[in-house]
Design a protein around this motif. Structure first.
Motif, PDB file in Angstrom:
ATOM      1  N   ALA A  87     -23.044  11.742   3.312  1.00  0.00           N
ATOM      2  CA  ALA A  87     -24.167  11.998   2.405  1.00  0.00           C
ATOM      3  C   ALA A  87     -25.465  12.153   3.187  1.00  0.00           C
ATOM      4  CB  ALA A  87     -24.284  10.877   1.377  1.00  0.00           C
ATOM      5  N   GLN A  88     -25.644  11.324   4.201  1.00  0.00           N
ATOM      6  CA  GLN A  88     -26.839  11.436   5.040  1.00  0.00           C
ATOM      7  C   GLN A  88     -26.876  12.789   5.753  1.00  0.00           C
ATOM      8  OE1 GLN A  88     -29.488   9.458   5.580  1.00  0.00           O
ATOM      9  NE2 GLN A  88     -28.856   7.755   4.278  1.00  0.00           N
ATOM     10  N   LEU A  89     -25.750  13.165   6.345  1.00  0.00           N
ATOM     11  CA  LEU A  89     -25.689  14.421   7.094  1.00  0.00           C
ATOM     12  C   LEU A  89     -25.823  15.655   6.194  1.00  0.00           C
ATOM     13  CD1 LEU A  89     -22.854  13.380   9.553  1.00  0.00           C
ATOM     14  CD2 LEU A  89     -25.232  13.883  10.187  1.00  0.00           C
ATOM     15  N   ALA A  90     -25.545  15.479   4.907  1.00  0.00           N
ATOM     16  CA  ALA A  90     -25.678  16.579   3.945  1.00  0.00           C
ATOM     17  C   ALA A  90     -27.044  16.587   3.270  1.00  0.00           C
ATOM     18  CB  ALA A  90     -24.578  16.486   2.888  1.00  0.00           C
ATOM     19  N   GLY A  91     -27.994  15.843   3.811  1.00  0.00           N
ATOM     20  CA  GLY A  91     -29.336  15.837   3.241  1.00  0.00           C
ATOM     21  C   GLY A  91     -29.429  15.143   1.905  1.00  0.00           C
ATOM     22  N   GLY A  92     -28.531  14.188   1.658  1.00  0.00           N
ATOM     23  CA  GLY A  92     -28.543  13.437   0.407  1.00  0.00           C
ATOM     24  C   GLY A  92     -27.545  13.929  -0.610  1.00  0.00           C
ATOM     25  N   ASN A 139     -29.695  16.832  21.742  1.00  0.00           N
ATOM     26  CA  ASN A 139     -29.270  16.602  20.364  1.00  0.00           C
ATOM     27  C   ASN A 139     -30.100  15.488  19.735  1.00  0.00           C
ATOM     28  OD1 ASN A 139     -26.708  18.297  20.103  1.00  0.00           O
ATOM     29  ND2 ASN A 139     -26.315  17.129  21.969  1.00  0.00           N
ATOM     30  N   ARG A 140     -30.733  15.808  18.605  1.00  0.00           N
ATOM     31  CA  ARG A 140     -31.459  14.761  17.892  1.00  0.00           C
ATOM     32  C   ARG A 140     -30.474  13.698  17.424  1.00  0.00           C
ATOM     33  NH1 ARG A 140     -34.314  14.727  12.141  1.00  0.00           N
ATOM     34  NH2 ARG A 140     -32.792  16.363  11.744  1.00  0.00           N
ATOM     35  N   MET A 141     -30.876  12.441  17.539  1.00  0.00           N
ATOM     36  CA  MET A 141     -30.005  11.331  17.181  1.00  0.00           C
ATOM     37  C   MET A 141     -30.721  10.401  16.211  1.00  0.00           C
ATOM     38  SD  MET A 141     -28.083   8.714  19.751  1.00  0.00           S
ATOM     39  CE  MET A 141     -27.865  10.089  20.849  1.00  0.00           C
ATOM     40  N   VAL A 142     -30.053  10.041  15.134  1.00  0.00           N
ATOM     41  CA  VAL A 142     -30.560   9.115  14.121  1.00  0.00           C
ATOM     42  C   VAL A 142     -29.557   7.967  14.058  1.00  0.00           C
ATOM     43  CG1 VAL A 142     -31.207   8.854  11.701  1.00  0.00           C
ATOM     44  CG2 VAL A 142     -31.583  11.055  12.852  1.00  0.00           C
ATOM     45  N   TRP A 143     -30.011   6.738  14.271  1.00  0.00           N
ATOM     46  CA  TRP A 143     -29.031   5.669  14.470  1.00  0.00           C
ATOM     47  C   TRP A 143     -29.621   4.301  14.161  1.00  0.00           C
ATOM     48  CZ3 TRP A 143     -29.981   2.243  18.674  1.00  0.00           C
ATOM     49  CH2 TRP A 143     -31.022   2.631  19.527  1.00  0.00           C
ATOM     50  N   SER A 176     -23.975  11.420  23.389  1.00  0.00           N
ATOM     51  CA  SER A 176     -23.285  12.281  22.455  1.00  0.00           C
ATOM     52  C   SER A 176     -22.622  13.457  23.137  1.00  0.00           C
ATOM     53  CB  SER A 176     -24.303  12.802  21.465  1.00  0.00           C
ATOM     54  OG  SER A 176     -25.563  12.835  22.022  1.00  0.00           O
ATOM     55  N   TRP A 177     -21.331  13.413  23.344  1.00  0.00           N
ATOM     56  CA  TRP A 177     -20.604  14.537  23.895  1.00  0.00           C
ATOM     57  C   TRP A 177     -19.249  14.617  23.218  1.00  0.00           C
ATOM     58  CZ3 TRP A 177     -20.331  12.609  29.623  1.00  0.00           C
ATOM     59  CH2 TRP A 177     -21.548  12.052  29.966  1.00  0.00           C
ATOM     60  N   ALA A 178     -18.414  15.654  23.523  1.00  0.00           N
ATOM     61  CA  ALA A 178     -17.080  15.654  22.951  1.00  0.00           C
ATOM     62  C   ALA A 178     -16.283  16.902  23.146  1.00  0.00           C
ATOM     63  CB  ALA A 178     -17.180  15.361  21.493  1.00  0.00           C
ATOM     64  N   GLN A 179     -15.127  16.877  22.555  1.00  0.00           N
ATOM     65  CA  GLN A 179     -14.204  18.006  22.666  1.00  0.00           C
ATOM     66  C   GLN A 179     -13.867  18.483  21.266  1.00  0.00           C
ATOM     67  OE1 GLN A 179     -11.480  17.528  25.627  1.00  0.00           O
ATOM     68  NE2 GLN A 179     -10.284  19.289  25.148  1.00  0.00           N
ATOM     69  N   GLN A 180     -13.382  19.704  21.149  1.00  0.00           N
ATOM     70  CA  GLN A 180     -13.176  20.245  19.824  1.00  0.00           C
ATOM     71  C   GLN A 180     -11.856  20.985  19.760  1.00  0.00           C
ATOM     72  OE1 GLN A 180     -16.743  22.506  19.478  1.00  0.00           O
ATOM     73  NE2 GLN A 180     -17.999  20.709  19.792  1.00  0.00           N
ATOM     74  N   ALA A 181     -11.119  20.782  18.672  1.00  0.00           N
ATOM     75  CA  ALA A 181      -9.804  21.396  18.471  1.00  0.00           C
ATOM     76  C   ALA A 181      -9.402  21.249  17.023  1.00  0.00           C
ATOM     77  CB  ALA A 181      -8.805  20.739  19.402  1.00  0.00           C
ATOM     78  N   GLY A 224     -27.941  17.742  13.829  1.00  0.00           N
ATOM     79  CA  GLY A 224     -27.761  19.135  14.188  1.00  0.00           C
ATOM     80  C   GLY A 224     -26.314  19.544  14.341  1.00  0.00           C
ATOM     81  N   LYS A 225     -25.442  18.586  14.613  1.00  0.00           N
ATOM     82  CA  LYS A 225     -24.014  18.851  14.769  1.00  0.00           C
ATOM     83  C   LYS A 225     -23.207  18.410  13.557  1.00  0.00           C
ATOM     84  CE  LYS A 225     -24.468  20.285  19.057  1.00  0.00           C
ATOM     85  NZ  LYS A 225     -24.229  21.685  19.435  1.00  0.00           N
ATOM     86  N   LYS A 226     -23.885  17.788  12.574  1.00  0.00           N
ATOM     87  CA  LYS A 226     -23.210  17.252  11.388  1.00  0.00           C
ATOM     88  C   LYS A 226     -22.130  16.242  11.778  1.00  0.00           C
ATOM     89  CE  LYS A 226     -25.455  19.881   8.444  1.00  0.00           C
ATOM     90  NZ  LYS A 226     -26.483  19.302   7.556  1.00  0.00           N
ATOM     91  N   VAL A 227     -22.418  15.462  12.800  1.00  0.00           N
ATOM     92  CA  VAL A 227     -21.462  14.483  13.324  1.00  0.00           C
ATOM     93  C   VAL A 227     -21.999  13.080  13.106  1.00  0.00           C
ATOM     94  CG1 VAL A 227     -20.498  13.520  15.474  1.00  0.00           C
ATOM     95  CG2 VAL A 227     -20.399  15.976  15.047  1.00  0.00           C
ATOM     96  N   GLY A 228     -21.127  12.157  12.692  1.00  0.00           N
ATOM     97  CA  GLY A 228     -21.492  10.759  12.532  1.00  0.00           C
ATOM     98  C   GLY A 228     -20.411   9.847  13.074  1.00  0.00           C
ATOM     99  N   VAL A 229     -20.831   8.729  13.623  1.00  0.00           N
ATOM    100  CA  VAL A 229     -19.901   7.730  14.163  1.00  0.00           C
ATOM    101  C   VAL A 229     -20.368   6.359  13.715  1.00  0.00           C
ATOM    102  CG1 VAL A 229     -18.929   6.679  16.240  1.00  0.00           C
ATOM    103  CG2 VAL A 229     -19.461   9.134  16.223  1.00  0.00           C
ATOM    104  N   VAL A 230     -19.470   5.556  13.188  1.00  0.00           N
ATOM    105  CA  VAL A 230     -19.781   4.164  12.881  1.00  0.00           C
ATOM    106  C   VAL A 230     -18.749   3.287  13.560  1.00  0.00           C
ATOM    107  CG1 VAL A 230     -18.488   4.166  10.684  1.00  0.00           C
ATOM    108  CG2 VAL A 230     -20.298   2.477  11.078  1.00  0.00           C
ATOM    109  N   VAL A 231     -19.232   2.206  14.180  1.00  0.00           N
ATOM    110  CA  VAL A 231     -18.377   1.256  14.887  1.00  0.00           C
ATOM    111  C   VAL A 231     -18.714  -0.144  14.383  1.00  0.00           C
ATOM    112  CG1 VAL A 231     -17.643   0.348  17.118  1.00  0.00           C
ATOM    113  CG2 VAL A 231     -18.396   2.734  16.938  1.00  0.00           C
ATOM    114  N   LEU A 232     -17.731  -0.827  13.822  1.00  0.00           N
ATOM    115  CA  LEU A 232     -17.877  -2.193  13.334  1.00  0.00           C
ATOM    116  C   LEU A 232     -17.007  -3.101  14.190  1.00  0.00           C
ATOM    117  CD1 LEU A 232     -17.564  -1.498   9.483  1.00  0.00           C
ATOM    118  CD2 LEU A 232     -19.616  -1.357  10.921  1.00  0.00           C
ATOM    119  N   THR A 233     -17.531  -4.259  14.599  1.00  0.00           N
ATOM    120  CA  THR A 233     -16.782  -5.138  15.496  1.00  0.00           C
ATOM    121  C   THR A 233     -16.866  -6.591  15.050  1.00  0.00           C
ATOM    122  OG1 THR A 233     -18.544  -5.779  17.047  1.00  0.00           O
ATOM    123  CG2 THR A 233     -17.537  -3.601  17.367  1.00  0.00           C
TER     124      THR A 233
END
Length: 549
Positions: free
Chosen positions: A291-296, A356-360, A22-27, A377-386
């Motif tokens: 919804a998950q990141l907002a505590g439901g 960073n705590r990770m739930v996946w 988990s890393w990244a850039q911000q703008a 903790g960062k309110k960030v989510g990523v989903v990848v479907l292939t």
């Protein structure tokens, strides 16, 4: 569920050893389906997003993945959601944010949410005994039967072995959900209750039945009314059987015989739907992640907030129930992803990356694999479907996306996962060479071939039939149409069954054990390749001849 076959076996290896980075850039500006929209949080700029697009294209090329869809959310907003590649090989229709994929074992989080929502409703507690809700429920050990709690169904710590009982529904069988659950009484326990982690699917089918008993609704009705409708997940389907004409759906692809990429048929999994089966798009899954990141919470705020589940229930779902040993990766390029802790909660993997705590969770289906990753903790989510069975692809893309969102410098995840795939394939090749070296090619069966034909019965699966076919002996699993294969002699009283559906990649050794009088006492099976998906749990079968009437 999960990744299947060559790369589902690899996915299990890689996700077990290397939880997501988990890393990244911000703008400032961001893209939603190629449109720009302002967000309150700092976000990747257009140049970083363009580099991410290029990275996904390189992953597709490296791992031969026809179609990919990705959504990234941050602080309640959609950073990007889009598709890459084509829905079906050889056809022009492109994958977009609304293309449906099988999310497979990412279904498990919905099952966990359903049970916890019912606890909020006062209709059950996850600490209830399963037999309080399903009095007929039985495991093979009376103590485990009595002590199994609802939350144990969601935590992979029952004492069942890896993938135990999966052949009751994988590939698709004619058993009902209740019949699958009832056969648990004959599935052996190989570990202690709550002693260690061993991934299973079958208990999520039992969890589905608890949802139905407590809610008075079918599992499908509950998900639709209580989760998908409130979130506006109109592009989500309960199962492949519910796909509608004209739906924007990706076609899955598998390596036939581990080498030839071709489309695979659609799989239906209604008898253990709590473990897998949902189809969805990244557009809809972005709503689920937010919804998950907002505590439901999915609408409003404060006292006016609309919730799927309470914050307390989410804390419990994300609390570790089953520790999993941390094993550093043997691939140097992936070593940076080794976590400090690793475990499983209720329908979720739990680990960390660089503090960073990770739930996946990951998912594997015939021809399609996926990954959903949250950094609460960062309110960030990523989903990848292939649309191919390559766990390395969704891992590399996930990690690159997390890098981008956390502002970390680039890391060559593509090279690392390419090396891991090559290593796994090399190990499989070595395994086959060892079998060949140990073979006595001049040996002969102890019995005439006709003597091996007959019906063999396993206590939990049921009947497997060996019969004379047009080309010789063939084997058929009685409840599984896809498991039809041709038998050839290997050495002594060991044979090989090669399934006619070559997308399965699950050929197996058949070893007959004889008594002192030359009568067949037992038939045992084991997969030939270490790359065969663990759901083909042939090794758990104890097949004995059924006496002719």
């Amino acid at each position: 569920m999960r990744t299947r076959l060559l790369n589902l076996a690899l996915t299990a290896l890689l996700t077990a050893l290397v939880p997501a980075p988990s890393w990244a850039q911000q703008a400032p500006p961001v893209r939603v389906d190629d449109t720009m929209a302002p967000l309150s949080a700092q976000l990747p700029d257009a140049a970083r997003l363009a580099r991410f697009d290029d990275f996904v294209a390189r992953v597709q090329q490296q791992f031969n993945v026809p179609g990919v869809a990705v959504a990234i959310v941050a602080d309640g907003q959609v950073v990007m959601e889009r598709g890459y590649g084509v829905r079906e090989m050889g056809k022009p229709a492109l994958v977009d944010a609304h293309t449906l994929f099988a999310i497979a074992s990412n279904t498990k989080a919905f099952t966990a949410a359903a049970l916890n929502m019912l606890q909020d409703d006062g209709k059950l507690k996850t600490t209830d005994r399963v037999i309080d809700h399903l009095p007929w429920f039985r495991m093979s050990d009376p103590y485990v039967t009595h002590e199994m709690r609802v939350r144990d169904l969601l935590a992979h710590r029952s004492g069942l072995s890896l993938g135990a009982g999966d052949l009751l529904y994988w590939p698709t069988t004619t058993y009902s959900t209740r019949e699958v659950a009832e056969r648990l009484k004959d599935v052996p326990l190989t570990g202690g209750f709550r002693e260690q982690y061993a991934y299973d699917n079958i208990l999520f089918g039992v969890a589905q039945l608890v949802v139905e008993q407590a809610s008075g609704q079918s599992f499908e009705q509950f998900l639709q009314a209580r989760i998908w409708n409130p979130l506006g997940m109109s592009e989500t389907r309960f199962n492949s059987d519910d796909l509608k004409p004209g739906d924007n759906v990706a076609v899955g692809n598998a390596l036939y015989d581990f080498k030839d990429l071709r489309p695979v048929g659609v799989t239906s999994w209604r008898n253990v739907s709590g473990a897998g089966g949902i189809y969805s798009s990244v557009h809809d899954m972005a709503k689920w992640m937010n919804a998950q990141l907002a505590g439901g919470v999915y609408a409003g705020s404060g006292e006016d907030a609309k919730r799927l589940f309470s914050e307390q229930r989410q804390r419990e779902m994300w609390t570790m129930l089953t520790p999993i040993p941390v094993r550093p990766s043997s691939i140097p390029a992936l070593a940076a992803a080794t976590p400090n802790f690793y475990g499983y909660g209720q329908g979720w993997n739990l680990s960390d990356y660089l503090g960073n705590r990770m739930v996946w969770h990951t998912g594997g289906w015939p021809g399609q694999v996926s990954r959903l990753t949250l950094l609460p903790g960062k309110k960030v989510g990523v989903v990848v479907l292939t649309s191919a069975e390559v766990g390395a692809a969704f891992n590399a893309i996930t990690y690159e996306a997390l890098d981008m969102m956390l502002g970390n410098p680039g890391h060559d995840w593509l090279a690392g996962y390419a090396e891991a795939v090559a290593k796994a394939q090399g190990n499989a090749d070595d395994s086959w060479k060892k079998h060949e070296a140990a073979r006595d090619a001049n040996s002969r069966p102890s019995l005439p071939l006709a003597r091996y034909a007959g019906t063999y019965r396993d206590p939990w699966y049921g009947d497997v039939v060996i019969r004379q076919g047009a080309k010789g002996l063939e084997l058929q699993f009685s409840k599984t149409a896809q498991l039809l294969g041709d038998i050839s002699h290997w050495q002594h009283d060991t044979f090989i069954v090669r399934w006619r559906d070559r997308s399965l990649n699950a050929d197996a050794f058949l070893s007959f054990r004889l008594d002192p009088d030359g009568m067949i006492r037992e038939l045992r099976m084991v997969p030939i390749s270490p790359l065969t998906d663990f759901s083909f749990d042939f090794q758990d079968l104890r097949l004995v001849p059924v006496a002719a009437n």
